[in-house]
Design a protein around this motif. Structure first.
Motif, short mmCIF file in Angstrom:
data_model
loop_
_atom_site.label_atom_id
_atom_site.label_comp_id
_atom_site.label_asym_id
_atom_site.label_seq_id
_atom_site.Cartn_x
_atom_site.Cartn_y
_atom_site.Cartn_z
N ALA A 48 78.80 98.18 48.07
CA ALA A 48 78.35 96.92 47.49
C ALA A 48 78.94 95.72 48.22
O ALA A 48 78.23 94.74 48.51
CB ALA A 48 78.73 96.87 46.00
N ALA A 49 80.23 95.78 48.55
CA ALA A 49 80.88 94.67 49.24
C ALA A 49 80.28 94.46 50.63
O ALA A 49 79.98 93.33 51.04
CB ALA A 49 82.38 94.92 49.34
N ALA A 50 80.11 95.57 51.37
CA ALA A 50 79.57 95.47 52.73
C ALA A 50 78.12 94.99 52.70
O ALA A 50 77.72 94.17 53.54
CB ALA A 50 79.68 96.81 53.43
N LEU A 51 77.34 95.48 51.75
CA LEU A 51 75.94 95.06 51.65
C LEU A 51 75.83 93.59 51.25
O LEU A 51 74.98 92.86 51.77
CB LEU A 51 75.21 95.94 50.63
N CYS A 52 76.70 93.15 50.36
CA CYS A 52 76.73 91.74 49.97
C CYS A 52 77.00 90.86 51.19
O CYS A 52 76.29 89.88 51.44
CB CYS A 52 77.80 91.52 48.91
N GLY A 53 78.00 91.21 51.97
CA GLY A 53 78.32 90.44 53.17
C GLY A 53 77.20 90.47 54.19
O GLY A 53 76.85 89.44 54.79
N ALA A 54 76.60 91.65 54.40
CA ALA A 54 75.51 91.77 55.36
C ALA A 54 74.32 90.91 54.98
O ALA A 54 73.69 90.28 55.85
CB ALA A 54 75.09 93.24 55.49
N MET A 55 74.01 90.84 53.70
CA MET A 55 72.89 90.01 53.26
C MET A 55 73.22 88.52 53.42
O MET A 55 72.33 87.72 53.75
CB MET A 55 72.56 90.32 51.80
N LEU A 56 74.47 88.16 53.20
CA LEU A 56 74.87 86.76 53.40
C LEU A 56 74.75 86.37 54.88
O LEU A 56 74.35 85.25 55.21
CB LEU A 56 76.30 86.55 52.91
N GLY A 57 75.08 87.30 55.78
CA GLY A 57 74.94 87.03 57.20
C GLY A 57 73.49 86.90 57.63
O GLY A 57 73.16 86.15 58.56
N PHE A 58 72.61 87.63 56.97
CA PHE A 58 71.17 87.59 57.27
C PHE A 58 70.51 86.35 56.69
O PHE A 58 69.51 85.85 57.24
CB PHE A 58 70.52 88.86 56.71
N ALA A 59 71.04 85.82 55.59
CA ALA A 59 70.39 84.74 54.83
C ALA A 59 70.00 83.52 55.66
O ALA A 59 68.89 83.00 55.51
CB ALA A 59 71.28 84.33 53.65
N PRO A 60 70.87 82.99 56.56
CA PRO A 60 70.47 81.79 57.31
C PRO A 60 69.22 81.97 58.15
O PRO A 60 68.50 81.00 58.41
CB PRO A 60 71.70 81.52 58.20
N PHE A 61 68.93 83.20 58.57
CA PHE A 61 67.76 83.46 59.40
C PHE A 61 66.50 83.67 58.57
O PHE A 61 65.39 83.67 59.11
CB PHE A 61 68.00 84.70 60.26
N ASN A 62 66.67 83.87 57.26
CA ASN A 62 65.55 84.20 56.39
C ASN A 62 65.20 83.07 55.42
O ASN A 62 64.26 83.19 54.65
CB ASN A 62 65.87 85.48 55.60
N ARG A 63 65.97 81.97 55.49
CA ARG A 63 65.67 80.87 54.57
C ARG A 63 64.37 80.20 54.98
O ARG A 63 64.01 80.19 56.16
CB ARG A 63 66.82 79.85 54.54
N PRO A 64 63.64 79.65 54.01
CA PRO A 64 62.33 79.05 54.32
C PRO A 64 62.44 77.91 55.35
O PRO A 64 63.31 77.07 55.23
CB PRO A 64 61.88 78.49 52.98
N VAL A 65 61.61 77.93 56.36
CA VAL A 65 60.64 78.95 56.74
C VAL A 65 61.37 80.00 57.57
O VAL A 65 62.03 79.66 58.56
CB VAL A 65 59.49 78.33 57.53
N ALA A 66 61.23 81.27 57.19
CA ALA A 66 62.01 82.35 57.79
C ALA A 66 61.73 82.48 59.28
O ALA A 66 60.59 82.38 59.73
CB ALA A 66 61.70 83.66 57.09
#
Length: 339
Positions: free
Chosen positions: A191-209
Motif C-alpha cells: 500500500a505504501a509503495a503503491l501510494c508513492g508510485a501513484m503520487l509520482g505518476f500524478a503530475p503527468f496525468n493531471r488534466p490535460v494528461a
C-alpha cells in the motif's frame, strides 16, 4: 513496539513513499517518447481525451511499487507472497499486450482469473471471511470478486487523475491502519509503495494528461489493491474493506447491471459510467475528479472509524453513511450541472 513495527513505522514509511514516487516519476518521464511511438491511445467516440496520448505509464507505477515494496520487505524482514509478485507481473504483461494490440475478451479473462486464482488459493487456510462457508466455495467466490475488481479498476480508469483520486486515499488509509496494527505488514508495504508510485505518476496525468496508465497499469493496480483489501477482510474488517473502494464498486457495478438490463454488449467499451456521464452533463474533468477524491477521503475516514471503534452500531452507521455519500455523488454525476 516490536522490531518490525520500528522498521516500518514513522520515517521509513515516508521514505518508502518518497522513493516510490521518485522512481515512478523518473520512469514515466523517460518512457514517454517510447510510449508515444508504440502505445498511442487515439481518441474515439467513447474516449474522454481529444488528442492522441501515449499510454502505458503503468509500467512505471508497477515497477516502482514492486521494487520499493520488495527491497523494503527484505530490509524489514517481512515476507511478501512471491505468488503476488509473479501474478502482478503476469497481469501487467497481459495489460501491456492489450495496450499494443487488443486481445480477445476470453483470453484476457482467462489470464486474469489465473492470476487472481493463484493469489487467492495460495492464501493460508486460516484466512477466512465467512467461516461458515466451505473453504473451496469461499475462495471461488473471492476469485470471481477479484476478477471483477481488477476489471472495474480498469473500467474506471477513463478520466485524467481518476485512478490517482481513488488509489491514493485508499492506500493512505490502508497504510495508516497498518501502522495502527490493523493490517498485515506485507499489505502495508504494498500500500505504501503503491501510494508513492501513484503520487509520482500524478503530475503527468493531471488534466490535460500527457500520458495514461494503460491496461499495463490499471489491471495490476486492481490486483494489488484488491489483495490489500482482502488482507483487511481476512482480519475481520470486511466493512472497512468494502467502504474504502465503495465509489468504484458502486459506479462500475451499477453501470454493469444497467447495461445488462438494457441488453447492451456490456463487455465492450462505452461512456455510460457515472463519472463519464458527469463530463457529458457539464462537469469539468477537474471537478469530477475533485469530488471523487473528496468522496474517497470521506470513505477512508469512515473505514478507519469502523476499524478503530470496534462497534457493530458504529459499523452499521458508517456503512449507511458511506452508501449515502456515494449515492449523493452518483446522483450529482448523473444529472445536468445546475439541476
Amino acid at each position: 513496539m516490536n522490531s518490525t513495527t520500528e522498521a516500518l513505522a514513522g520515517a521509513p514509511v515516508l521514505l518508502a513513499v518518497a522513493i516510490a514516487a521518485l522512481i515512478s516519476a523518473l520512469v514515466t518521464w523517460t518512457s514517454r517518447p517510447l510510449l508515444q511511438r508504440y502505445a498511442l491511445a487515439r481518441p474515439n467516440a467513447r474516449s474522454s481525451h481529444r488528442i492522441p496520448t501515449p499510454q502505458g505509464a503503468g509500467i512505471a507505477v508497477i515497477a516502482a511499487t514492486l521494487i520499493v515494496a520488495s527491497l523494503w520487505a527484505v530490509w524489514a524482514d517481512v515476507a511478501i507472497p512471491p505468488v503476488l509478485i509473479g501474478a502482478t507481473v503476469l497481469i501487467a504483461l497481459v495489460g501491456f499486450a492489450d495496450d499494443i494490440k487488443s486481445l480477445p475478451v476470453i483470453v484476457r479473462l482467462v489470464l486474469q482469473a489465473a492470476c487472481v486464482g493463484a493469489v487467492v488459493f495460495t492464501a493460508p487456510e486460516s484466512a477466512r471471511i465467512v467461516p461458515a462457508l466451505p473453504l473451496a466455495l469461499e475462495r471461488g467466490l473471492i476469485v470471481l470478486a477479484g476478477v471483477w475488481f481488477v476489471n472495474l479498476v480498469n473500467f474506471m480508469d477513463g478520466l485524467d487523475l481518476m485512478t490517482v483520486a481513488e488509489v491514493v486515499p485508499v492506500t493512505a488509509a490502508l497504510l495508516l491502519l497498518g501502522i495502527l496494527g490493523d493490517l498485515s505488514w506485507p499489505a502495508v508495504l504494498i500500500a505504501a509503495a503503491l501510494c508513492g508510485a501513484m503520487l509520482g505518476f500524478a503530475p503527468f496525468n493531471r488534466p490535460v494528461a500527457r500520458v495514461f496508465l494503460g491496461d499495463v497499469g490499471s489491471l495490476p493496480i486492481g490486483l494489488l489493491l484488491g489483495w490489500c483489501l482482502l488482507e483487511l477482510a481476512f482480519r475481520g474488517q470486511t466493512a472497512a474493506a468494502l467502504l474504502l473502494p465503495a465509489y468504484y464498486l458502486a459506479d462500475s457495478t451499477i453501470t454493469l447491471f444497467r447495461r445488462i438490463s438494457r441488453r447492451e454488449p456490456f463487455w465492450s467499451a462505452h461512456r455510460t459510467h457515472f463519472y463519464q456521464r458527469a463530463t457529458d452533463n457539464g462537469f469539468t474533468v477537474k471537478r469530477v475528479v475533485g469530488e471523487a477524491f473528496a468522496l474517497n477521503l470521506v470513505l477512508a475516514l469512515l473505514a478507519i472509524v469502523t476499524v478503530r471503534a470496534g462497534s457493530t452500531t458504529i459499523t452499521i452507521v458508517s456503512l449507511l453513511a458511506g452508501a449515502g455519500a456515494v449515492g449523493f455523488v452518483l446522483r450529482r454525476f448523473s444529472r445536468p450541472q445546475g439541476s
